[in-house]
Scaffold this active site. Structure first.
Site, mmCIF file in Angstrom:
data_model
loop_
_atom_site.group_PDB
_atom_site.id
_atom_site.type_symbol
_atom_site.label_atom_id
_atom_site.label_comp_id
_atom_site.label_asym_id
_atom_site.label_seq_id
_atom_site.Cartn_x
_atom_site.Cartn_y
_atom_site.Cartn_z
ATOM 1 N N ASP A 68 -2.207 -1.502 -14.858
ATOM 2 C CA ASP A 68 -0.740 -1.524 -14.967
ATOM 3 C C ASP A 68 -0.166 -2.897 -14.602
ATOM 4 O O ASP A 68 0.997 -3.171 -14.892
ATOM 5 C CB ASP A 68 -0.080 -0.382 -14.180
ATOM 6 C CG ASP A 68 -0.712 -0.111 -12.827
ATOM 7 O OD1 ASP A 68 -1.594 -0.890 -12.400
ATOM 8 O OD2 ASP A 68 -0.327 0.884 -12.196
ATOM 9 N N HIS A 69 -0.993 -3.774 -14.023
ATOM 10 C CA HIS A 69 -0.612 -5.174 -13.795
ATOM 11 C C HIS A 69 -1.319 -6.067 -14.826
ATOM 12 O O HIS A 69 -2.331 -5.662 -15.405
ATOM 13 C CB HIS A 69 -1.075 -5.643 -12.411
ATOM 14 C CG HIS A 69 -0.420 -4.943 -11.252
ATOM 15 N ND1 HIS A 69 0.491 -5.562 -10.422
ATOM 16 C CD2 HIS A 69 -0.570 -3.692 -10.772
ATOM 17 C CE1 HIS A 69 0.879 -4.719 -9.485
ATOM 18 N NE2 HIS A 69 0.240 -3.569 -9.670
ATOM 19 N N ASP A 88 3.771 -9.898 -8.913
ATOM 20 C CA ASP A 88 2.537 -10.642 -8.629
ATOM 21 C C ASP A 88 2.882 -12.121 -8.589
ATOM 22 O O ASP A 88 3.358 -12.678 -9.587
ATOM 23 C CB ASP A 88 1.495 -10.335 -9.710
ATOM 24 C CG ASP A 88 1.123 -8.863 -9.725
ATOM 25 O OD1 ASP A 88 0.191 -8.477 -8.999
ATOM 26 O OD2 ASP A 88 1.812 -8.087 -10.445
ATOM 27 N N ASN A 112 4.089 -6.732 -4.115
ATOM 28 C CA ASN A 112 4.946 -5.548 -4.111
ATOM 29 C C ASN A 112 6.366 -5.891 -3.676
ATOM 30 O O ASN A 112 7.009 -5.141 -2.924
ATOM 31 C CB ASN A 112 4.341 -4.440 -3.233
ATOM 32 C CG ASN A 112 3.376 -3.561 -4.020
ATOM 33 O OD1 ASN A 112 3.651 -3.168 -5.142
ATOM 34 N ND2 ASN A 112 2.232 -3.269 -3.424
ATOM 35 N N GLU A 139 -6.829 -4.317 -5.533
ATOM 36 C CA GLU A 139 -7.113 -2.919 -5.868
ATOM 37 C C GLU A 139 -8.455 -2.776 -6.593
ATOM 38 O O GLU A 139 -8.525 -2.148 -7.652
ATOM 39 C CB GLU A 139 -5.973 -2.279 -6.679
ATOM 40 C CG GLU A 139 -4.730 -1.994 -5.839
ATOM 41 C CD GLU A 139 -3.872 -0.875 -6.409
ATOM 42 O OE1 GLU A 139 -4.154 0.286 -6.075
ATOM 43 O OE2 GLU A 139 -2.936 -1.153 -7.163
ATOM 44 N N ASP A 162 -0.684 -9.407 -5.337
ATOM 45 C CA ASP A 162 0.317 -8.380 -5.581
ATOM 46 C C ASP A 162 1.154 -8.252 -4.318
ATOM 47 O O ASP A 162 0.714 -7.662 -3.334
ATOM 48 C CB ASP A 162 -0.387 -7.057 -5.924
ATOM 49 C CG ASP A 162 0.586 -5.909 -6.129
ATOM 50 O OD1 ASP A 162 1.807 -6.120 -5.973
ATOM 51 O OD2 ASP A 162 0.121 -4.804 -6.429
ATOM 52 N N ASN A 167 -4.227 -7.757 -10.291
ATOM 53 C CA ASN A 167 -4.415 -6.425 -9.709
ATOM 54 C C ASN A 167 -5.026 -5.557 -10.804
ATOM 55 O O ASN A 167 -4.356 -5.214 -11.783
ATOM 56 C CB ASN A 167 -3.077 -5.841 -9.224
ATOM 57 C CG ASN A 167 -3.245 -4.448 -8.625
ATOM 58 O OD1 ASN A 167 -4.064 -3.665 -9.084
ATOM 59 N ND2 ASN A 167 -2.474 -4.144 -7.595
#
Length: 268
Positions: free
Chosen positions: A258-259, A229, A160, A34, A158, A7
DNA sequence: ATGGCGGCGTTACGCCGA
């Protein structure tokens, strides 16, 4: 065959960090989430120059997924089946043929926050949490179909979803969030129970292994992360699994997502 | 500790993420 998920939180913002990681990690296939870009604005030449075929499923500003592959991408499909009114770009799949064919699905599962429940404790219709759970129902349906294919298949991206307590530094702080609450975990387990394997936990039982750290409050420096992930493998695909790793060091670089990338090595 | 960061669209903040 080395297959990764990453991501990237915006392709334009990761225009240096992503090629740098590709050049060192040398994955054969990458699913991206993303990309935050329409298809026409995706800088495909950067990747084509490195020998990757590029297939995108983008939208303006938010979401957006893509597959990069050094091997040809066959039978590309965009969008998770089951709701023609869903306009969010969160799913792409294709077949890659190495020693054997592998069906590769890249996904960006809805976050689901804020969690809105009615007086009966049911997700509020039209809310983000209801959308997450409905999307996971569709994921379950597609996951069941993939098991019927005559080729190994995997779903990477991802999710989530924090699968278990050990996948999070502060489980008490996260409990109740859309990423870590009973309805979300039940929907995730329902997919696993079809016969899918979490590739990372098949190879690695170590604690404090994360794939996301918030930009805020020095989360990376404190290793205050979560593992969201994932690679889910069909039984035929799990038989091919050689390794699964998280490239956590990427989080400490300049202008990081951030991933971080997660990858599997398959005997395929 | 539900927002302290960062990306996006747009161009001064609002929306979004996890």
């Amino acid at each position: 065959m080395k297959i990764a998920t990453f991501n990237i939180n915006g392709i334009k913002a990761r225009i240096n960090a992503l090629p740098e990681w590709l050049d060192e990690a040398q994955p054969d296939v990458v699913v991206l989430q993303e990309i935050k870009s329409v298809d026409d604005a995706f800088p495909r030449e950067i990747f084509e120059d490195r020998g990757y075929n590029v297939e995108t499923h983008g939208q303006k500003s938010f979401n957006g997924v893509a597959i990069l592959s050094k091997l040809p991408l066959e039978d590309v499909r965009r969008g998770l089946p089951g709701d023609d009114s869903d306009e969010q770009a969160r799913w792409i799949e294709a077949t890659v043929v190495g020693k054997t064919a592998v069906r590769i699905c890249g996904l960006y599962l809805p976050n689901g926050n804020p969690v809105e429940l009615d007086d009966a404790g049911q997700p509020v219709e039209g809310g983000k949490f209801a959308y997450k759970l409905a999307w996971m129902d569709r994921l379950h349906a597609r996951a069941a179909e993939l098991l019927e294919l005559e080729e190994p298949a995997l779903m990477a991206g991802d999710y989530n979803i924090i699968p278990q307590e050990e996948d999070c530094k502060r489980p008490k702080g996260w409990w109740g969030d859309a990423l870590y609450r009973p309805e979300s975990l039940a929907a995730f387990r329902r997919v696993l129970n079809l016969g899918y394997t979490d590739a990372f936990r098949m190879r690695n039982q170590a604690p404090e292994q994360y794939s996301f750290w918030d930009y805020q409050a020095g989360a990376w420096n404190k290793n205050d992360g979560i593992r969201i992930d994932h690679f889910l493998l069909t039984p035929d695909c799990a038989d091919l699994l050689l390794d699964c790793q998280i490239d956590a060091h990427v989080r400490g670089r300049d202008k990081p997502s951030d991933h971080v990338p997660v990858w599997v090595e398959l005997d395929a």
